[in-house]
Scaffold this active site. Structure first.
Site, PDB file in Angstrom:
ATOM      1  N   ASP A  78     -36.060 -15.590 -46.223  1.00  0.00           N
ATOM      2  CA  ASP A  78     -34.626 -15.837 -46.079  1.00  0.00           C
ATOM      3  C   ASP A  78     -34.378 -16.989 -45.105  1.00  0.00           C
ATOM      4  O   ASP A  78     -35.045 -17.092 -44.075  1.00  0.00           O
ATOM      5  CB  ASP A  78     -33.942 -14.567 -45.568  1.00  0.00           C
ATOM      6  CG  ASP A  78     -32.428 -14.639 -45.658  1.00  0.00           C
ATOM      7  OD1 ASP A  78     -31.922 -15.498 -46.410  1.00  0.00           O
ATOM      8  OD2 ASP A  78     -31.755 -13.850 -44.979  1.00  0.00           O
ATOM      9  N   ASN A 127     -29.268 -13.090 -56.839  1.00  0.00           N
ATOM     10  CA  ASN A 127     -29.154 -14.536 -56.616  1.00  0.00           C
ATOM     11  C   ASN A 127     -28.498 -15.260 -57.783  1.00  0.00           C
ATOM     12  O   ASN A 127     -28.097 -16.428 -57.651  1.00  0.00           O
ATOM     13  CB  ASN A 127     -30.528 -15.158 -56.348  1.00  0.00           C
ATOM     14  CG  ASN A 127     -31.091 -14.806 -54.990  1.00  0.00           C
ATOM     15  OD1 ASN A 127     -32.305 -14.776 -54.797  1.00  0.00           O
ATOM     16  ND2 ASN A 127     -30.217 -14.524 -54.024  1.00  0.00           N
TER      17      ASN A 127
END
Length: 318
Positions: A78, A127
């Site tokens: 991340d 996503n």
């Protein structure tokens, strides 16, 4: 009729043919970029931090051989977009490219320090809620990363690393699926290390899929579906029944959540959160995570020895 993914109905449909690789650059909004250059004080602080990290890295290298290491480490990668903003890069894609390069370094670190099973969260089903251009950029990087694994000089070939990609491949473009299949086939006989790369993955979808496969087996339904039956239907078990469960999860970027990553396999894992953005996550940060894991295991063993007179070597989960 082929069963659709659990989250497929909520996943936007994209016309991948409209998004060519050359158009998949994601430009950072002007408001993201800082027009203020670093002051001498900031430069000095950065230099001091780098020197301190280098010193600590040398110290950790000297003692890591005494540590208990995880058998299967999982990383949530991340912070690529925020890194692009922080580094004032022209495009967000460049942040993801830096993250992909760091992923290959992570493989080398795991090999060097004796971790033979690695899972990484590269692209989740959620996503797909991002912009079409960013999705295309990320998946193009996944494609090129897999293509580069065909090179004999690639890290996966030099150390003998087998690639396995988990997730719902039907949700990604055909050229990405073909690149994944080629990389898996090229590395299938490597035995030194296994890397599971999650693409179009969601842990909830994985559990539902495993339950559906168990229910479809009349023998299992008749005898009663067990946790062992479910475990065998998880994505990582499909590539090898002897793959150990995850015992360490590391998330970079500062968020304190697992984002539905390997929910079944990491149920008893130690969890380590690091504020460092993924493209900045180097060997020093990697060894800090291993040090924290070792400390927790040692604490668990000390408790077992104190109360039961036997250090089992396993984490205490209750």
């Amino acid at each position: 009729m082929e069963k659709r993914s659990l989250l497929a109905e909520s996943t936007p449909h994209f016309d991948w043919s409209r998004l060519k690789a050359k158009d998949s650059t994601v430009t950072s909004p002007r408001s993201w970029k800082s027009s203020v250059s670093k002051s001498p004080l900031q430069v000095g602080r950065s230099a001091w931090s780098a020197a301190k990290n280098a010193l600590m890295l040398r110290m950790l290298r000297r003692i890591e051989h005494r540590w208990t290491k995880p058998k299967h480490a999982a990383f949530i990668l991340d912070g690529n977009r925020r890194f692009a903003v922080k580094a004032n890069l022209p495009t967000c894609r460049m942040g993801h490219e830096r993250g992909a390069a760091r992923f290959l370094e992570l493989i080398a670190h795991c090999h060097r320090y004796g971790i033979n099973n690695l899972s990484v969260y590269a692209f989740s089903i959620e996503n797909f809620s991002r912009s079409e251009r960013e999705i295309a950029a990320i998946l193009d990087i996944v494609r090129s990363t897999c293509d580069n694994m065909l090179d004999p000089t690639s890290i996966v070939n030099r150390i003998g690393c087998r690639l396995r990609v988990i997730g719902d491949r039907s949700l990604v473009p055909e050229d990405v699926r073909l690149s994944i299949a080629r990389a898996e086939e090229h590395t299938r006989n490597h035995t030194v290390m296994t890397v599971f790369m999650s693409v179009a993955y969601d842990g909830r979808e994985e559990i539902v899929r495993a339950a559906q496969r168990c229910v479809a087996d009349e023998r299992k339904v008749y005898l009663g579906i067990t946790m062992a039956d479910m475990a065998r239907e998880m994505y990582v078990r499909a590539h090898g029944i002897d793959v150990p469960p995850v015992d360490l999860v590391v998330r970079t970027g500062g968020a304190r959540r697992l984002s539905s990553f390997l929910m079944w396999d990491s149920s008893h894992a130690e969890i380590y959160f690091d504020d460092t953005l993924w493209p900045d996550f180097g060997e020093y940060h990697f060894l800090r995570a291993l040090a924290a894991f070792n400390q927790r295991i040692e604490s668990s063993q000390a408790s077992d020895l104190h109360y039961w007179g036997d250090a089992t070597g396993s984490p205490a989960f209750v």
